[in-house]
Motif scaffolding. Structure first.
Motif, mmCIF file in Angstrom:
data_model
loop_
_atom_site.group_PDB
_atom_site.id
_atom_site.type_symbol
_atom_site.label_atom_id
_atom_site.label_comp_id
_atom_site.label_asym_id
_atom_site.label_seq_id
_atom_site.Cartn_x
_atom_site.Cartn_y
_atom_site.Cartn_z
ATOM 1 N N PHE A 70 0.805 -1.135 0.119
ATOM 2 C CA PHE A 70 -0.046 0.010 0.039
ATOM 3 C C PHE A 70 0.861 1.162 -0.136
ATOM 4 C CE2 PHE A 70 -2.492 3.334 2.022
ATOM 5 C CZ PHE A 70 -3.359 3.223 1.146
ATOM 6 N N GLY A 84 -9.995 -2.947 -1.382
ATOM 7 C CA GLY A 84 -8.852 -3.317 -2.343
ATOM 8 C C GLY A 84 -9.453 -3.814 -3.530
ATOM 9 N N HIS A 93 2.517 0.369 -10.090
ATOM 10 C CA HIS A 93 1.241 0.548 -9.282
ATOM 11 C C HIS A 93 0.420 -0.519 -9.620
ATOM 12 C CE1 HIS A 93 -1.668 3.383 -7.408
ATOM 13 N NE2 HIS A 93 -2.456 3.021 -8.320
ATOM 14 N N HIS A 94 0.269 -1.008 -10.590
ATOM 15 C CA HIS A 94 -0.515 -1.985 -11.056
ATOM 16 C C HIS A 94 -0.357 -3.515 -10.233
ATOM 17 C CE1 HIS A 94 -3.605 -3.543 -14.443
ATOM 18 N NE2 HIS A 94 -3.763 -4.335 -13.162
ATOM 19 N N HIS A 106 -12.026 6.268 -6.572
ATOM 20 C CA HIS A 106 -10.556 5.502 -6.261
ATOM 21 C C HIS A 106 -9.912 6.358 -4.959
ATOM 22 C CE1 HIS A 106 -7.327 3.117 -7.773
ATOM 23 N NE2 HIS A 106 -6.460 4.195 -7.787
ATOM 24 N N GLY A 146 -9.453 -1.543 -6.989
ATOM 25 C CA GLY A 146 -8.817 -2.070 -8.336
ATOM 26 C C GLY A 146 -9.764 -2.037 -9.510
ATOM 27 N N ALA A 149 -1.073 -3.216 -6.450
ATOM 28 C CA ALA A 149 -2.572 -3.442 -6.534
ATOM 29 C C ALA A 149 -2.707 -5.004 -6.446
ATOM 30 C CB ALA A 149 -3.188 -2.806 -7.430
ATOM 31 N N LEU A 194 1.814 1.735 -3.524
ATOM 32 C CA LEU A 194 0.549 2.285 -4.120
ATOM 33 C C LEU A 194 0.350 3.660 -3.926
ATOM 34 C CD1 LEU A 194 -1.936 -0.549 -3.386
ATOM 35 C CD2 LEU A 194 -1.171 0.149 -5.749
ATOM 36 N N ALA A 222 -8.954 5.135 -1.363
ATOM 37 C CA ALA A 222 -7.530 4.923 -1.109
ATOM 38 C C ALA A 222 -7.229 5.833 0.370
ATOM 39 C CB ALA A 222 -6.601 5.587 -2.169
#
Length: 455
Positions: A28, A129, A87-88, A188, A133, A91, A31, A192
Protein backbone atom coordinates in the motif's frame (compact mmCIF):
# COMPACT_ATOMS: atom_id res chain seq x y z
CA UNK A 1 -1.50 1.02 31.48
CA UNK A 2 0.25 3.17 28.87
CA UNK A 3 3.75 1.89 29.50
CA UNK A 4 3.56 -1.29 27.43
CA UNK A 5 6.69 -3.39 27.03
CA UNK A 6 8.78 -2.52 24.01
CA UNK A 7 8.35 -5.95 22.48
CA UNK A 8 4.58 -5.43 22.36
CA UNK A 9 4.85 -2.04 20.67
CA UNK A 10 6.96 -3.17 17.72
CA UNK A 11 6.58 -5.58 14.85
CA UNK A 12 7.68 -9.12 15.70
CA UNK A 13 8.56 -11.59 12.96
CA UNK A 14 8.47 -14.85 14.92
CA UNK A 15 6.71 -16.96 12.28
CA UNK A 16 6.79 -16.95 8.49
CA UNK A 17 3.03 -16.39 8.20
CA UNK A 18 3.38 -13.00 9.91
CA UNK A 19 4.92 -11.58 6.74
CA UNK A 20 1.58 -11.29 4.92
CA UNK A 21 0.49 -8.23 6.87
CA UNK A 22 3.83 -6.54 6.24
CA UNK A 23 3.61 -7.26 2.52
CA UNK A 24 0.15 -5.69 2.45
CA UNK A 25 1.33 -2.60 4.36
CA UNK A 26 4.36 -1.96 2.18
CA UNK A 27 2.44 -2.72 -1.02
CA UNK A 28 0.00 0.00 0.00
CA UNK A 29 2.90 2.38 0.64
CA UNK A 30 4.08 1.73 -2.92
CA UNK A 31 0.53 2.26 -4.16
CA UNK A 32 0.32 5.61 -2.36
CA UNK A 33 3.67 6.88 -3.63
CA UNK A 34 3.22 5.78 -7.24
CA UNK A 35 -0.39 6.94 -7.21
CA UNK A 36 0.67 10.42 -6.11
CA UNK A 37 3.11 10.56 -9.04
CA UNK A 38 0.47 9.36 -11.49
CA UNK A 39 -1.94 12.07 -10.33
CA UNK A 40 0.46 14.74 -11.58
CA UNK A 41 0.17 13.57 -15.20
CA UNK A 42 -3.30 12.03 -15.35
CA UNK A 43 -6.34 13.96 -16.63
CA UNK A 44 -9.71 12.30 -15.80
CA UNK A 45 -11.59 14.30 -18.45
CA UNK A 46 -13.76 12.58 -21.05
CA UNK A 47 -13.84 15.31 -23.68
CA UNK A 48 -12.60 14.12 -27.05
CA UNK A 49 -9.19 15.15 -28.42
CA UNK A 50 -7.12 13.97 -31.37
CA UNK A 51 -4.25 11.78 -30.26
CA UNK A 52 -0.94 13.29 -31.37
CA UNK A 53 1.52 11.28 -29.33
CA UNK A 54 4.50 9.12 -30.19
CA UNK A 55 2.55 5.91 -30.89
CA UNK A 56 1.99 5.94 -34.66
CA UNK A 57 -0.91 3.44 -35.09
CA UNK A 58 -3.23 5.61 -32.94
CA UNK A 59 -2.09 9.04 -34.16
CA UNK A 60 -5.00 11.21 -35.29
CA UNK A 61 -7.65 9.02 -33.59
CA UNK A 62 -10.23 10.74 -31.41
CA UNK A 63 -9.70 9.66 -27.80
CA UNK A 64 -10.70 10.90 -24.37
CA UNK A 65 -8.39 13.12 -22.34
CA UNK A 66 -8.08 10.28 -19.83
CA UNK A 67 -6.74 7.92 -22.49
CA UNK A 68 -4.54 10.62 -24.03
CA UNK A 69 -2.95 11.51 -20.69
CA UNK A 70 -2.36 7.84 -19.86
CA UNK A 71 -0.67 7.30 -23.24
CA UNK A 72 1.48 10.39 -22.67
CA UNK A 73 2.41 9.13 -19.21
CA UNK A 74 3.24 5.64 -20.48
CA UNK A 75 5.28 6.43 -23.59
CA UNK A 76 6.56 9.98 -23.27
CA UNK A 77 7.17 10.68 -19.57
CA UNK A 78 10.56 9.31 -18.47
CA UNK A 79 9.91 6.42 -16.11
CA UNK A 80 6.14 6.83 -16.46
CA UNK A 81 5.49 3.32 -17.75
CA UNK A 82 7.55 1.82 -14.92
CA UNK A 83 5.53 3.78 -12.36
CA UNK A 84 2.25 2.68 -13.96
CA UNK A 85 3.25 -0.95 -13.99
CA UNK A 86 4.61 -0.90 -10.44
CA UNK A 87 1.34 0.69 -9.33
CA UNK A 88 -0.69 -2.02 -11.04
CA UNK A 89 1.46 -4.86 -9.70
CA UNK A 90 1.31 -3.38 -6.20
CA UNK A 91 -2.49 -3.42 -6.38
CA UNK A 92 -2.50 -7.11 -7.32
CA UNK A 93 0.02 -8.03 -4.62
CA UNK A 94 -1.83 -5.98 -1.99
CA UNK A 95 -5.07 -7.89 -2.48
CA UNK A 96 -3.20 -11.21 -2.50
CA UNK A 97 -1.47 -10.32 0.77
CA UNK A 98 -4.77 -9.29 2.38
CA UNK A 99 -6.37 -12.60 1.34
CA UNK A 100 -3.40 -14.55 2.75
CA UNK A 101 -3.53 -12.51 5.96
CA UNK A 102 -7.24 -13.23 6.40
CA UNK A 103 -6.60 -16.94 5.90
CA UNK A 104 -3.83 -16.84 8.52
CA UNK A 105 -6.03 -15.03 11.02
CA UNK A 106 -8.91 -17.44 10.41
CA UNK A 107 -6.92 -20.66 10.55
CA UNK A 108 -5.02 -19.68 13.70
CA UNK A 109 -7.95 -18.08 15.54
CA UNK A 110 -6.26 -14.67 15.67
CA UNK A 111 -9.63 -12.98 15.08
CA UNK A 112 -10.77 -13.55 18.66
CA UNK A 113 -10.89 -10.89 21.34
CA UNK A 114 -9.14 -8.54 21.79
CA UNK A 115 -8.18 -8.64 18.07
CA UNK A 116 -11.64 -8.74 16.52
CA UNK A 117 -11.20 -5.13 15.45
CA UNK A 118 -8.12 -6.06 13.43
CA UNK A 119 -10.06 -8.86 11.74
CA UNK A 120 -12.83 -6.44 10.73
CA UNK A 121 -10.22 -4.02 9.38
CA UNK A 122 -8.70 -6.71 7.16
CA UNK A 123 -12.14 -7.79 5.91
CA UNK A 124 -12.94 -4.18 5.03
CA UNK A 125 -9.54 -3.76 3.36
CA UNK A 126 -10.27 -6.74 1.13
CA UNK A 127 -13.56 -5.23 -0.04
CA UNK A 128 -12.00 -1.79 -0.49
CA UNK A 129 -8.99 -3.26 -2.31
CA UNK A 130 -11.28 -4.91 -4.82
CA UNK A 131 -13.23 -1.66 -5.24
CA UNK A 132 -10.03 0.33 -5.66
CA UNK A 133 -8.81 -2.13 -8.27
CA UNK A 134 -12.00 -1.89 -10.31
CA UNK A 135 -12.18 1.90 -10.18
CA UNK A 136 -8.49 2.16 -11.01
CA UNK A 137 -8.79 -0.19 -13.99
CA UNK A 138 -11.46 2.07 -15.49
CA UNK A 139 -9.33 5.22 -15.39
CA UNK A 140 -7.24 4.70 -18.59
CA UNK A 141 -10.50 4.57 -20.58
CA UNK A 142 -9.07 1.93 -22.90
CA UNK A 143 -10.94 -0.84 -24.67
CA UNK A 144 -10.34 -3.30 -21.81
CA UNK A 145 -11.73 -0.95 -19.16
CA UNK A 146 -14.63 -0.16 -21.49
CA UNK A 147 -15.67 -3.81 -21.26
CA UNK A 148 -15.67 -3.50 -17.46
CA UNK A 149 -17.95 -0.48 -17.74
CA UNK A 150 -20.42 -2.56 -19.74
CA UNK A 151 -20.48 -5.12 -16.92
CA UNK A 152 -20.93 -2.39 -14.30
CA UNK A 153 -23.81 -0.98 -16.33
CA UNK A 154 -25.48 -4.40 -16.58
CA UNK A 155 -25.14 -5.03 -12.84
CA UNK A 156 -26.55 -1.61 -11.97
CA UNK A 157 -29.51 -2.15 -14.28
CA UNK A 158 -30.30 -5.48 -12.64
CA UNK A 159 -30.69 -3.95 -9.17
CA UNK A 160 -34.39 -3.31 -8.47
CA UNK A 161 -35.72 0.12 -7.49
CA UNK A 162 -32.36 1.92 -7.09
CA UNK A 163 -30.58 0.48 -10.12
CA UNK A 164 -31.55 3.19 -12.60
CA UNK A 165 -30.74 5.88 -10.04
CA UNK A 166 -27.26 4.42 -9.45
CA UNK A 167 -26.80 4.16 -13.22
CA UNK A 168 -27.57 7.85 -13.69
CA UNK A 169 -25.08 8.77 -10.97
CA UNK A 170 -22.33 6.84 -12.72
CA UNK A 171 -22.97 7.53 -16.38
CA UNK A 172 -25.48 10.34 -16.59
CA UNK A 173 -28.30 10.14 -19.15
CA UNK A 174 -26.27 8.20 -21.75
CA UNK A 175 -23.73 5.38 -21.87
CA UNK A 176 -20.81 5.81 -21.54
CA UNK A 177 -21.59 9.52 -21.13
CA UNK A 178 -19.06 12.11 -20.04
CA UNK A 179 -18.93 11.70 -16.25
CA UNK A 180 -18.11 8.06 -15.44
CA UNK A 181 -14.32 8.50 -15.50
CA UNK A 182 -14.37 11.57 -13.17
CA UNK A 183 -16.73 9.65 -10.85
CA UNK A 184 -14.44 6.62 -10.86
CA UNK A 185 -11.44 8.87 -10.27
CA UNK A 186 -13.06 10.49 -7.24
CA UNK A 187 -14.16 7.12 -5.90
CA UNK A 188 -10.65 5.73 -6.39
CA UNK A 189 -9.10 8.54 -4.35
CA UNK A 190 -11.75 8.28 -1.63
CA UNK A 191 -11.24 4.53 -1.27
CA UNK A 192 -7.47 5.04 -1.03
CA UNK A 193 -7.88 7.55 1.79
CA UNK A 194 -10.19 5.20 3.72
CA UNK A 195 -7.74 2.32 3.26
CA UNK A 196 -4.88 4.45 4.58
CA UNK A 197 -6.94 5.36 7.65
CA UNK A 198 -7.76 1.67 8.27
CA UNK A 199 -4.12 0.64 8.03
CA UNK A 200 -3.16 3.33 10.52
CA UNK A 201 -5.93 2.15 12.85
CA UNK A 202 -4.71 -1.42 12.49
CA UNK A 203 -1.17 -0.37 13.42
CA UNK A 204 -2.48 1.38 16.53
CA UNK A 205 -4.44 -1.72 17.54
CA UNK A 206 -1.35 -3.89 17.12
CA UNK A 207 0.63 -1.54 19.35
CA UNK A 208 -2.14 -1.60 21.92
CA UNK A 209 -2.84 -5.34 22.07
CA UNK A 210 0.52 -6.71 20.95
CA UNK A 211 1.19 -9.58 18.57
CA UNK A 212 -0.24 -13.05 18.87
CA UNK A 213 2.10 -16.04 18.93
CA UNK A 214 2.20 -19.81 18.72
CA UNK A 215 2.94 -21.96 21.76
CA UNK A 216 6.42 -22.59 20.40
CA UNK A 217 7.80 -19.94 18.05
CA UNK A 218 11.10 -18.67 16.80
CA UNK A 219 12.68 -15.83 18.76
CA UNK A 220 11.04 -12.55 17.73
CA UNK A 221 13.16 -10.46 15.39
CA UNK A 222 12.20 -6.82 15.84
CA UNK A 223 14.49 -5.68 13.00
CA UNK A 224 12.50 -7.60 10.36
CA UNK A 225 10.28 -4.68 9.32
CA UNK A 226 12.97 -2.81 7.32
CA UNK A 227 13.93 -6.07 5.62
CA UNK A 228 10.31 -6.78 4.72
CA UNK A 229 9.94 -3.25 3.37
CA UNK A 230 13.02 -3.55 1.17
CA UNK A 231 12.03 -7.01 -0.06
CA UNK A 232 8.46 -5.99 -0.92
CA UNK A 233 9.37 -2.73 -2.62
CA UNK A 234 12.25 -4.36 -4.50
CA UNK A 235 10.09 -7.20 -5.78
CA UNK A 236 7.39 -4.80 -6.96
CA UNK A 237 9.99 -2.77 -8.86
CA UNK A 238 11.29 -5.98 -10.46
CA UNK A 239 7.74 -6.95 -11.49
CA UNK A 240 7.05 -3.49 -12.89
CA UNK A 241 10.35 -3.43 -14.77
CA UNK A 242 10.35 -6.95 -16.19
CA UNK A 243 6.70 -7.97 -16.66
CA UNK A 244 4.41 -5.92 -18.87
CA UNK A 245 0.89 -5.31 -17.66
CA UNK A 246 -2.01 -3.23 -19.04
CA UNK A 247 -0.47 -2.17 -22.41
CA UNK A 248 -3.28 0.21 -23.32
CA UNK A 249 -1.68 1.18 -26.65
CA UNK A 250 -2.38 -2.36 -27.84
CA UNK A 251 -6.02 -2.19 -26.72
CA UNK A 252 -6.86 1.24 -28.05
CA UNK A 253 -9.42 3.70 -26.65
CA UNK A 254 -12.76 2.58 -25.26
CA UNK A 255 -15.57 2.35 -27.80
CA UNK A 256 -19.15 1.43 -26.78
CA UNK A 257 -19.60 -0.76 -29.86
CA UNK A 258 -16.42 -2.85 -29.39
CA UNK A 259 -14.78 -5.06 -26.82
CA UNK A 260 -11.30 -6.57 -26.80
CA UNK A 261 -11.02 -10.30 -27.47
CA UNK A 262 -9.78 -12.46 -24.61
CA UNK A 263 -10.31 -9.74 -22.02
CA UNK A 264 -10.30 -10.99 -18.44
CA UNK A 265 -10.56 -9.21 -15.07
CA UNK A 266 -7.84 -9.02 -12.46
CA UNK A 267 -7.27 -12.27 -10.59
CA UNK A 268 -9.24 -11.29 -7.50
CA UNK A 269 -12.39 -10.54 -9.57
CA UNK A 270 -12.20 -13.80 -11.50
CA UNK A 271 -14.68 -15.52 -9.18
CA UNK A 272 -17.39 -13.01 -10.16
CA UNK A 273 -16.74 -13.69 -13.83
CA UNK A 274 -16.95 -17.42 -13.19
CA UNK A 275 -20.16 -17.06 -11.21
CA UNK A 276 -21.71 -15.06 -14.05
CA UNK A 277 -20.74 -17.71 -16.58
CA UNK A 278 -22.18 -20.72 -14.76
CA UNK A 279 -25.27 -19.11 -13.24
CA UNK A 280 -28.44 -20.31 -15.00
CA UNK A 281 -30.46 -17.64 -16.77
CA UNK A 282 -33.12 -17.44 -14.08
CA UNK A 283 -35.57 -14.55 -13.78
CA UNK A 284 -38.13 -13.75 -11.11
CA UNK A 285 -41.21 -11.63 -11.82
CA UNK A 286 -42.61 -9.65 -8.87
CA UNK A 287 -45.54 -7.51 -9.93
CA UNK A 288 -44.35 -5.25 -12.72
CA UNK A 289 -40.68 -5.86 -11.90
CA UNK A 290 -38.48 -8.61 -13.34
CA UNK A 291 -35.45 -9.59 -11.28
CA UNK A 292 -32.55 -10.98 -13.29
CA UNK A 293 -31.23 -13.57 -10.86
CA UNK A 294 -28.57 -14.55 -13.39
CA UNK A 295 -26.88 -11.20 -12.68
CA UNK A 296 -27.97 -10.32 -9.15
CA UNK A 297 -26.96 -13.60 -7.51
CA UNK A 298 -23.37 -13.80 -8.87
CA UNK A 299 -22.49 -10.11 -8.56
CA UNK A 300 -24.40 -8.98 -5.47
CA UNK A 301 -25.70 -11.91 -3.42
CA UNK A 302 -22.56 -14.08 -3.40
CA UNK A 303 -20.13 -11.24 -2.51
CA UNK A 304 -22.60 -9.83 0.01
CA UNK A 305 -23.01 -13.18 1.79
CA UNK A 306 -19.25 -13.79 1.66
CA UNK A 307 -18.26 -10.52 3.34
CA UNK A 308 -21.15 -10.69 5.82
CA UNK A 309 -20.08 -14.18 6.95
CA UNK A 310 -16.46 -13.07 7.27
CA UNK A 311 -17.37 -10.06 9.38
CA UNK A 312 -19.85 -11.93 11.59
CA UNK A 313 -17.81 -15.11 12.15
CA UNK A 314 -15.92 -13.94 15.30
CA UNK A 315 -19.18 -12.95 16.97
CA UNK A 316 -20.92 -16.18 15.97
CA UNK A 317 -18.02 -18.32 17.19
CA UNK A 318 -17.85 -16.41 20.48
CA UNK A 319 -21.59 -16.93 21.02
CA UNK A 320 -21.47 -20.67 20.27
CA UNK A 321 -18.31 -21.21 22.31
CA UNK A 322 -19.74 -19.35 25.29
CA UNK A 323 -22.85 -21.52 25.31
CA UNK A 324 -20.84 -24.73 25.01
CA UNK A 325 -18.35 -23.64 27.68
CA UNK A 326 -21.02 -23.13 30.36
CA UNK A 327 -21.43 -26.88 30.86
CA UNK A 328 -18.99 -29.77 31.23
CA UNK A 329 -19.03 -33.12 29.46
CA UNK A 330 -21.74 -34.43 31.83
CA UNK A 331 -23.98 -31.41 31.16
CA UNK A 332 -23.41 -29.84 34.58
CA UNK A 333 -23.02 -26.05 34.83
CA UNK A 334 -19.45 -24.82 35.37
CA UNK A 335 -18.50 -22.32 38.01
CA UNK A 336 -17.17 -18.91 37.00
CA UNK A 337 -13.75 -19.71 38.45
CA UNK A 338 -13.50 -22.92 36.44
CA UNK A 339 -14.53 -21.15 33.23
CA UNK A 340 -11.87 -18.51 33.86
CA UNK A 341 -9.20 -21.20 34.33
CA UNK A 342 -10.22 -22.91 31.08
CA UNK A 343 -10.20 -19.72 29.01
CA UNK A 344 -7.20 -19.88 26.65
CA UNK A 345 -4.60 -17.12 26.63
CA UNK A 346 -5.44 -14.26 24.28
CA UNK A 347 -1.99 -14.22 22.68
CA UNK A 348 -1.78 -17.93 21.86
CA UNK A 349 -2.71 -19.03 18.34
CA UNK A 350 -4.35 -22.26 17.26
CA UNK A 351 -2.63 -24.80 15.10
CA UNK A 352 -5.04 -25.50 12.22
CA UNK A 353 -5.14 -29.20 13.06
CA UNK A 354 -6.37 -28.39 16.58
CA UNK A 355 -9.60 -26.87 15.21
CA UNK A 356 -10.65 -29.31 12.48
CA UNK A 357 -14.09 -27.84 11.83
CA UNK A 358 -12.82 -24.29 11.44
CA UNK A 359 -9.96 -25.44 9.22
CA UNK A 360 -12.35 -27.51 7.11
CA UNK A 361 -14.64 -24.50 6.72
CA UNK A 362 -11.69 -22.43 5.48
CA UNK A 363 -10.64 -25.07 2.95
CA UNK A 364 -14.24 -25.46 1.75
CA UNK A 365 -14.43 -21.69 1.22
CA UNK A 366 -11.15 -21.67 -0.70
CA UNK A 367 -12.40 -24.58 -2.81
CA UNK A 368 -15.63 -22.73 -3.62
CA UNK A 369 -13.68 -19.63 -4.59
CA UNK A 370 -11.18 -21.64 -6.65
CA UNK A 371 -13.92 -23.43 -8.59
CA UNK A 372 -15.64 -20.14 -9.41
CA UNK A 373 -12.28 -18.74 -10.43
CA UNK A 374 -11.65 -21.74 -12.71
CA UNK A 375 -15.15 -21.41 -14.15
CA UNK A 376 -14.14 -18.02 -15.54
CA UNK A 377 -12.05 -19.98 -18.05
CA UNK A 378 -14.83 -22.38 -19.13
CA UNK A 379 -14.31 -21.45 -22.77
CA UNK A 380 -10.58 -22.16 -22.51
CA UNK A 381 -11.21 -25.53 -20.87
CA UNK A 382 -13.64 -26.40 -23.63
CA UNK A 383 -11.13 -25.42 -26.31
CA UNK A 384 -8.14 -27.19 -24.76
CA UNK A 385 -9.97 -30.46 -23.95
CA UNK A 386 -12.17 -30.47 -27.08
CA UNK A 387 -15.41 -30.22 -25.13
CA UNK A 388 -18.48 -28.08 -25.53
CA UNK A 389 -18.82 -24.93 -23.44
CA UNK A 390 -22.20 -26.19 -22.20
CA UNK A 391 -20.65 -29.42 -20.89
CA UNK A 392 -17.91 -27.53 -19.01
CA UNK A 393 -20.46 -25.08 -17.62
CA UNK A 394 -22.70 -27.87 -16.33
CA UNK A 395 -19.68 -29.54 -14.71
CA UNK A 396 -18.81 -26.38 -12.80
CA UNK A 397 -22.44 -25.90 -11.72
CA UNK A 398 -22.29 -29.24 -9.91
CA UNK A 399 -18.67 -28.82 -8.81
CA UNK A 400 -19.26 -25.58 -6.89
CA UNK A 401 -21.88 -27.43 -4.81
CA UNK A 402 -20.19 -30.81 -4.35
CA UNK A 403 -16.55 -29.68 -4.27
CA UNK A 404 -16.70 -27.65 -1.02
CA UNK A 405 -18.50 -30.51 0.75
CA UNK A 406 -15.81 -32.99 -0.27
CA UNK A 407 -13.08 -30.53 0.73
CA UNK A 408 -14.71 -30.05 4.15
CA UNK A 409 -14.95 -33.80 4.86
CA UNK A 410 -11.41 -34.59 3.65
CA UNK A 411 -9.83 -31.66 5.53
CA UNK A 412 -11.59 -32.53 8.79
CA UNK A 413 -10.46 -36.15 8.43
CA UNK A 414 -6.85 -35.05 7.84
CA UNK A 415 -6.92 -32.77 10.89
CA UNK A 416 -8.27 -35.55 13.11
CA UNK A 417 -5.62 -37.93 11.78
CA UNK A 418 -2.90 -35.39 12.55
CA UNK A 419 -4.27 -34.96 16.07
CA UNK A 420 -4.13 -38.73 16.57
CA UNK A 421 -0.54 -38.75 15.33
CA UNK A 422 0.36 -35.94 17.75
CA UNK A 423 -1.11 -37.92 20.65
CA UNK A 424 0.83 -41.00 19.60
CA UNK A 425 4.07 -39.01 19.45
CA UNK A 426 3.36 -37.42 22.83
CA UNK A 427 2.83 -40.84 24.41
CA UNK A 428 5.66 -42.78 22.77
CA UNK A 429 8.15 -40.12 21.65
CA UNK A 430 9.70 -39.37 18.28
CA UNK A 431 11.34 -42.12 16.23
CA UNK A 432 15.09 -41.53 15.96
CA UNK A 433 16.13 -44.49 13.81
CA UNK A 434 18.75 -45.43 16.43
CA UNK A 435 18.64 -49.12 17.42
CA UNK A 436 20.05 -50.02 20.82
CA UNK A 437 20.58 -53.37 22.54
CA UNK A 438 19.23 -53.90 26.02
CA UNK A 439 21.14 -55.81 28.75
CA UNK A 440 18.94 -58.87 28.24
CA UNK A 441 19.98 -59.07 24.57
CA UNK A 442 16.88 -57.51 22.98
CA UNK A 443 16.87 -54.70 20.44
CA UNK A 444 14.63 -51.64 20.39
CA UNK A 445 14.53 -48.19 18.84
CA UNK A 446 15.50 -45.20 20.94
CA UNK A 447 12.68 -42.67 21.27
CA UNK A 448 13.31 -38.95 21.67
CA UNK A 449 10.93 -36.90 23.83
CA UNK A 450 8.26 -35.08 21.85
CA UNK A 451 8.43 -31.28 21.60
CA UNK A 452 5.24 -29.41 20.71
CA UNK A 453 5.96 -27.22 17.70
CA UNK A 454 3.91 -24.17 16.78
CA UNK A 455 4.09 -24.71 13.07
Amino acid sequence: MRSLPAKRRSFQFSHWSFMFAEIAVWSFVVLAVTGAVLMVFYDPGMSRVAYDGSYGPLRGLLVSRAFDSTMHLSLEVRGGLLIRQVHHWAALVFVAAVVAQLLRLFLTGAFRRPRTGQWLIWVTLLALGMAAGETGNALPDDLLSGGSLWLIKSVAQSVPVVGTWALSLLFGPDFPGDKVIPVMYGGHLLVAVVMAALLIARELLVRRHGHSRFVVSLPARRSARPAMALATIGMLIILGFGFQIAPIWLYGPATPTQISAGSVPDWYMGFLDGALRIMPGWELAIGHYTLSLAVIVPTLVIPGVFFTVLAAYPTAERFLTARRARRDAQGRPKTTARMARETPAHDLLDRPRETPVKTAVAVAGVTFYGLLWAAAANDQFAHQFHLTVDAVTIFFRFAVVVGPVIAFVVTRWICLALQQEDRHVAEHGVETGIIVRSPDGGFHERQAPAITAGR
